[in-house]
Design a protein around this motif. Structure first.
Motif, PDB file in Angstrom:
ATOM      1  N   ASP A  81       0.859  -1.180   0.000  1.00  0.00           N
ATOM      2  CA  ASP A  81       0.000   0.000   0.000  1.00  0.00           C
ATOM      3  C   ASP A  81       0.899   1.235   0.000  1.00  0.00           C
ATOM      4  O   ASP A  81       2.097   1.166   0.280  1.00  0.00           O
ATOM      5  CB  ASP A  81      -0.949  -0.008   1.191  1.00  0.00           C
ATOM      6  CG  ASP A  81      -0.223   0.086   2.520  1.00  0.00           C
ATOM      7  OD1 ASP A  81       0.120   1.210   2.935  1.00  0.00           O
ATOM      8  OD2 ASP A  81       0.023  -0.967   3.146  1.00  0.00           O
ATOM      9  N   ALA A  82       0.309   2.366  -0.321  1.00  0.00           N
ATOM     10  CA  ALA A  82       1.094   3.584  -0.565  1.00  0.00           C
ATOM     11  C   ALA A  82       1.888   4.038   0.650  1.00  0.00           C
ATOM     12  O   ALA A  82       2.886   4.752   0.504  1.00  0.00           O
ATOM     13  CB  ALA A  82       0.173   4.706  -1.038  1.00  0.00           C
ATOM     14  N   SER A  83       1.489   3.630   1.850  1.00  0.00           N
ATOM     15  CA  SER A  83       2.232   4.042   3.050  1.00  0.00           C
ATOM     16  C   SER A  83       3.630   3.450   3.093  1.00  0.00           C
ATOM     17  O   SER A  83       4.483   3.942   3.831  1.00  0.00           O
ATOM     18  CB  SER A  83       1.463   3.631   4.311  1.00  0.00           C
ATOM     19  OG  SER A  83       1.452   2.217   4.477  1.00  0.00           O
ATOM     20  N   LYS A  84       3.880   2.413   2.300  1.00  0.00           N
ATOM     21  CA  LYS A  84       5.192   1.760   2.313  1.00  0.00           C
ATOM     22  C   LYS A  84       6.209   2.458   1.421  1.00  0.00           C
ATOM     23  O   LYS A  84       7.398   2.166   1.487  1.00  0.00           O
ATOM     24  CB  LYS A  84       5.061   0.292   1.879  1.00  0.00           C
ATOM     25  CG  LYS A  84       4.066  -0.519   2.689  1.00  0.00           C
ATOM     26  CD  LYS A  84       4.441  -0.580   4.140  1.00  0.00           C
ATOM     27  CE  LYS A  84       3.666  -1.630   4.924  1.00  0.00           C
ATOM     28  NZ  LYS A  84       2.214  -1.453   4.912  1.00  0.00           N
ATOM     29  N   ARG A  85       5.745   3.374   0.571  1.00  0.00           N
ATOM     30  CA  ARG A  85       6.666   4.100  -0.317  1.00  0.00           C
ATOM     31  C   ARG A  85       7.299   5.251   0.453  1.00  0.00           C
ATOM     32  O   ARG A  85       6.607   6.105   0.999  1.00  0.00           O
ATOM     33  CB  ARG A  85       5.929   4.627  -1.545  1.00  0.00           C
ATOM     34  CG  ARG A  85       6.824   5.436  -2.466  1.00  0.00           C
ATOM     35  CD  ARG A  85       6.248   5.603  -3.852  1.00  0.00           C
ATOM     36  NE  ARG A  85       4.927   6.209  -3.864  1.00  0.00           N
ATOM     37  CZ  ARG A  85       4.237   6.466  -4.998  1.00  0.00           C
ATOM     38  NH1 ARG A  85       4.754   6.142  -6.166  1.00  0.00           N
ATOM     39  NH2 ARG A  85       3.051   7.004  -4.927  1.00  0.00           N
ATOM     40  N   VAL A  86       8.644   5.271   0.484  1.00  0.00           N
ATOM     41  CA  VAL A  86       9.372   6.286   1.243  1.00  0.00           C
ATOM     42  C   VAL A  86      10.502   6.852   0.386  1.00  0.00           C
ATOM     43  O   VAL A  86      11.019   6.165  -0.504  1.00  0.00           O
ATOM     44  CB  VAL A  86       9.955   5.706   2.556  1.00  0.00           C
ATOM     45  CG1 VAL A  86       8.844   5.218   3.477  1.00  0.00           C
ATOM     46  CG2 VAL A  86      10.938   4.571   2.267  1.00  0.00           C
ATOM     47  N   PRO A  87      10.933   8.087   0.645  1.00  0.00           N
ATOM     48  CA  PRO A  87      12.069   8.639  -0.104  1.00  0.00           C
ATOM     49  C   PRO A  87      13.400   8.035   0.311  1.00  0.00           C
ATOM     50  O   PRO A  87      14.307   7.881  -0.518  1.00  0.00           O
ATOM     51  CB  PRO A  87      12.012  10.133   0.210  1.00  0.00           C
ATOM     52  CG  PRO A  87      11.268  10.224   1.501  1.00  0.00           C
ATOM     53  CD  PRO A  87      10.281   9.095   1.499  1.00  0.00           C
ATOM     54  N   VAL A  88      13.535   7.679   1.597  1.00  0.00           N
ATOM     55  CA  VAL A  88      14.772   7.096   2.124  1.00  0.00           C
ATOM     56  C   VAL A  88      14.383   5.999   3.116  1.00  0.00           C
ATOM     57  O   VAL A  88      13.511   6.200   3.968  1.00  0.00           O
ATOM     58  CB  VAL A  88      15.643   8.157   2.842  1.00  0.00           C
ATOM     59  CG1 VAL A  88      16.899   7.510   3.416  1.00  0.00           C
ATOM     60  CG2 VAL A  88      16.012   9.280   1.887  1.00  0.00           C
ATOM     61  N   LEU A  89      15.040   4.846   3.000  1.00  0.00           N
ATOM     62  CA  LEU A  89      14.751   3.736   3.905  1.00  0.00           C
ATOM     63  C   LEU A  89      15.261   4.013   5.318  1.00  0.00           C
ATOM     64  O   LEU A  89      16.244   4.721   5.503  1.00  0.00           O
ATOM     65  CB  LEU A  89      15.408   2.460   3.382  1.00  0.00           C
ATOM     66  CG  LEU A  89      14.966   1.947   2.002  1.00  0.00           C
ATOM     67  CD1 LEU A  89      15.795   0.721   1.611  1.00  0.00           C
ATOM     68  CD2 LEU A  89      13.489   1.626   1.969  1.00  0.00           C
ATOM     69  N   GLY A  90      14.595   3.426   6.291  1.00  0.00           N
ATOM     70  CA  GLY A  90      15.072   3.503   7.667  1.00  0.00           C
ATOM     71  C   GLY A  90      14.023   3.874   8.688  1.00  0.00           C
ATOM     72  O   GLY A  90      14.242   3.705   9.888  1.00  0.00           O
ATOM     73  N   GLY A  91      12.881   4.372   8.258  1.00  0.00           N
ATOM     74  CA  GLY A  91      11.820   4.673   9.199  1.00  0.00           C
ATOM     75  C   GLY A  91      11.298   3.421   9.874  1.00  0.00           C
ATOM     76  O   GLY A  91      10.954   3.428  11.056  1.00  0.00           O
ATOM     77  N   PHE A  92      11.248   2.333   9.108  1.00  0.00           N
ATOM     78  CA  PHE A  92      10.896   1.024   9.660  1.00  0.00           C
ATOM     79  C   PHE A  92      12.184   0.383  10.179  1.00  0.00           C
ATOM     80  O   PHE A  92      13.208   0.402   9.495  1.00  0.00           O
ATOM     81  CB  PHE A  92      10.273   0.148   8.576  1.00  0.00           C
ATOM     82  CG  PHE A  92       9.675  -1.138   9.092  1.00  0.00           C
ATOM     83  CD1 PHE A  92       8.343  -1.192   9.457  1.00  0.00           C
ATOM     84  CD2 PHE A  92      10.449  -2.288   9.213  1.00  0.00           C
ATOM     85  CE1 PHE A  92       7.778  -2.373   9.935  1.00  0.00           C
ATOM     86  CE2 PHE A  92       9.904  -3.462   9.698  1.00  0.00           C
ATOM     87  CZ  PHE A  92       8.558  -3.507  10.059  1.00  0.00           C
ATOM     88  N   ALA A  93      12.131  -0.182  11.372  1.00  0.00           N
ATOM     89  CA  ALA A  93      13.330  -0.802  11.956  1.00  0.00           C
ATOM     90  C   ALA A  93      13.863  -1.900  11.041  1.00  0.00           C
ATOM     91  O   ALA A  93      13.106  -2.734  10.543  1.00  0.00           O
ATOM     92  CB  ALA A  93      13.008  -1.366  13.332  1.00  0.00           C
ATOM     93  N   LEU A  94      15.171  -1.907  10.828  1.00  0.00           N
ATOM     94  CA  LEU A  94      15.815  -2.847   9.909  1.00  0.00           C
ATOM     95  C   LEU A  94      16.048  -4.188  10.597  1.00  0.00           C
ATOM     96  O   LEU A  94      16.812  -4.278  11.557  1.00  0.00           O
ATOM     97  CB  LEU A  94      17.154  -2.273   9.442  1.00  0.00           C
ATOM     98  CG  LEU A  94      17.995  -3.176   8.546  1.00  0.00           C
ATOM     99  CD1 LEU A  94      17.287  -3.434   7.220  1.00  0.00           C
ATOM    100  CD2 LEU A  94      19.372  -2.559   8.324  1.00  0.00           C
ATOM    101  N   PRO A  95      15.421  -5.273  10.131  1.00  0.00           N
ATOM    102  CA  PRO A  95      15.650  -6.582  10.739  1.00  0.00           C
ATOM    103  C   PRO A  95      16.993  -7.177  10.290  1.00  0.00           C
ATOM    104  O   PRO A  95      17.374  -7.076   9.125  1.00  0.00           O
ATOM    105  CB  PRO A  95      14.488  -7.442  10.216  1.00  0.00           C
ATOM    106  CG  PRO A  95      13.514  -6.475   9.611  1.00  0.00           C
ATOM    107  CD  PRO A  95      14.334  -5.328   9.135  1.00  0.00           C
TER     108      PRO A  95
END
Length: 232
Positions: A122-136
């Motif tokens: 879904d569109a909420s997963k599109r980000v300009p730069v990765l890292g807002g979601f904790a990296l597993p």
């Protein structure tokens, strides 16, 4: 639409894509998580077109079996024309953070042998730069503290993933996961290579070396198809 409705929308779009582009009688690769489950549910109506599927987790295997879809071990398969999976984040070049569901290692293995990787999100997963979601980062348990120190040196805050009762979360491979917060990942391909090279790391949830070829992105406006292949 709710997030669940958007997931069902892109799950159906992925099933339509696979049915239109993948030859009958082939085996398809299937990811893990709530969005991938929507794809499984949608493709089940057309299961007669395919020999079966390669699964990226125990949970996905169970859901495929519920629909009567035959599950193959990857070692039995010579080619995999498509792999369909979700993402926790995806950037403008198709690099992703994955592993929120704990299946990052098997997801990366299946993705690595697929001819086409279709991300559904879904569109909420599109980000300009990765890292807002904790990296597993999946780690061999004895290396957890050592790897944690190295992740901290990168500026991250590693947190051991635990179950509801507080015990360490154990992956399908028998390992543990460190979720790394507060990273801003400007070069996901380089960071992926660096972390993967550390002894004790099974894999990191950066999918940049093998990112998505397409993304079917669901929003209130419908499903947007994004093609990343020209950016590589």
């Amino acid at each position: 639409m709710t997030q669940d409705e958007l997931k069902r929308l892109v799950g159906q779009a992925a099933a339509d894509y696979v049915n239109a582009n993948v030859p009958e009688g082939t085996v398809i690769g299937v990811g893990t998580g709530s969005t991938a489950n929507c794809f499984i549910d949608a493709i089940a109506a057309h299961k007669h077109r395919y020999r079966g599927a390669v699964s990226s987790s125990v949970a996905t295997t169970a859901r495929l079996a519920q629909h009567g879809i035959k599950v193959f071990d990857l070692n039995e398969i010579e080619s995999l024309p498509v792999y369909v999976d979700g993402a926790d984040e995806i950037d403008p070049k198709g690099a992703m953070i994955k592993g929120g569901g704990g299946a990052l290692t098997r997801e990366k293995i299946v993705a690595s042998v697929s001819e086409v990787f279709v991300c559904i999100a879904d569109a909420s997963k599109r980000v300009p730069v990765l890292g807002g979601f904790a990296l597993p980062v999946e780690v061999v348990p004895m290396a957890r503290t050592a790897i944690g120190r190295r992740l901290t040196a990168l500026g991250g805050v590693p947190v051991l993933r635990v179950t509801q009762d507080g015990a360490p979360y154990i992956t399908d491979n028998g390992n543990e996961i460190l979720d790394v917060k507060h990273l801003t990942i400007h070069d996901p391909r380089a960071l992926e290579a660096e972390i993967n090279a550390w002894p004790g790391v099974v894999t990191v949830g950066l999918f940049a070396g093998r990112g998505a070829d397409f993304c079917l992105l669901g929003s209130e406006a419908g499903v947007e198809t994004i093609d990343y292949r020209s950016d590589r």
